[in-house]
Design an enzyme around this catalytic site. Structure first.
Site, short mmCIF file in Angstrom:
data_model
loop_
_atom_site.label_atom_id
_atom_site.label_comp_id
_atom_site.label_asym_id
_atom_site.label_seq_id
_atom_site.Cartn_x
_atom_site.Cartn_y
_atom_site.Cartn_z
CD GLU A 42 -3.01 -0.59 0.01
OE1 GLU A 42 -3.24 0.46 -0.33
OE2 GLU A 42 -3.90 -1.79 -0.60
CE1 TYR A 127 -7.41 3.48 -0.71
CE2 TYR A 127 -5.85 3.19 -0.40
CZ TYR A 127 -7.30 3.24 -0.91
OH TYR A 127 -6.84 2.26 -2.11
CG ASP A 145 -8.85 4.11 -4.96
OD1 ASP A 145 -10.22 3.86 -5.50
OD2 ASP A 145 -8.06 3.23 -6.04
#
Length: 304
Positions: A42, A127, A145
């Site tokens: 990520e 996020y 996103d």
């Protein structure tokens, strides 16, 4: 705020999950539920092409295969790796190293499973915390996103508003299925509903509900343009880190020509010693570089 979504939400959900499970891109981080590996992927994927991330991801895990190994590494080595693989902002490497240290020291090597608690880790925002909670523990909320926003805007007319996107994404996600759902809807945006849509070619599962498919209007939410990288201060910072990664330490006038071919100690504009001193000072403020005076010269090195 979700009145624009179809009434038959179960059919919408089932269609997307079936489409994803039938065929999707086989990224290595999709074949694991290891929180450390997912966090690495990520952080690497932030504003970086996935084709470049795959190679760097494999190399990174070969070097530091566990969260304990990363926590024990020299930070300078991690930052140097990051810069050498052109992974973007070097602060991400620093924060990833610090997050690994937190997991080892504060959590005895076991990652938190809740998005709110994951945000306590250095450099982990909402996020990323939600993505790790979803893909490692199936315990996240709906991910929102750029891809997800584009899909929701085109398919269901969700207005270009962060609160509206969050509400719609949350409403659509099946309860307790954040892992498969978030993977599926991001895959839809990345494969079928990109800037240039491939509705029929990719077999988009939402064509029967999609307003854009029906009207031919594939307008997408505005995405802020990234500033040019070439010649940017960000590029110069990366060059400094790479140069220092290849040397124990460099005086400014030895470092300068490695950063810009037109480096000149005189003056105060770009490419001067004053400019380089300021650039190195920024990196020192970020904790990436150490600066000291030796024999009347300013010497820089990666902070270990």
């Amino acid at each position: 705020m979700t009145d624009h979504l179809p009434d038959d939400r179960d059919a919408v959900r089932e269609a997307l999950v079936a489409w994803y499970e039938a065929d999707h891109r086989d990224f290595p981080w999709r074949r694991t539920d290891d929180a450390y590996r997912i966090l690495v992927s990520e952080v690497m994927s932030q504003q970086t092409q996935l084709s470049r991330v795959e190679e760097a991801y494999a190399d990174f895990l070969d070097t530091w295969p566990t969260v304990e190994a990363l926590a024990a590494a020299d930070r300078g080595d991690v930052v140097s790796f990051w810069s050498g693989h052109s992974l973007g902002y070097n602060n991400r490497a620093k924060y990833l190293h610090e997050a690994a240290t937190q997991v080892v020291e504060a959590y005895d090597g076991a990652f938190p499973t809740d998005p709110d608690e994951l945000q306590e880790l250095m450099g982990v925002g909402p996020y990323t915390a939600n993505a790790v909670a979803s893909f490692a523990f199936d315990n996240g909320d709906a991910v929102v996103d750029t891809n997800v926003k584009r899909v929701l805007h085109r398919a269901f007319g969700v207005p270009d508003d962060d609160a509206a996107f969050a509400a719609a994404a949350s409403d659509l996600m099946p309860a307790g299925e954040s892992r498969v759902w978030n993977n599926a809807i991001m895959e839809l945006g990345g494969v079928a509903c990109g800037q240039s849509p491939r509705c029929d070619e990719a077999g988009c599962p939402w064509r029967r509900w999609c307003r854009a498919y029906e009207t031919g209007d594939f307008t997408a939410p505005d995405v802020p343009e990234q500033p040019s990288f070439e010649g940017s201060r960000r590029q110069m910072r990366g060059k400094v880190v790479r140069a220092l990664g290849n040397h124990d330490a460099l005086a400014l006038d030895a470092l300068g020509p490695r950063i810009r071919v037109d480096y000149s100690p005189d003056g105060d504009g770009e490419g001067s010693r004053a400019w380089l001193r300021d650039l190195v000072g920024d990196l020192a403020d970020d904790g990436l570089v150490a600066v000291e005076e030796r024999d009347g010269e300013t010497v820089a090195s990666l902070r270990r």
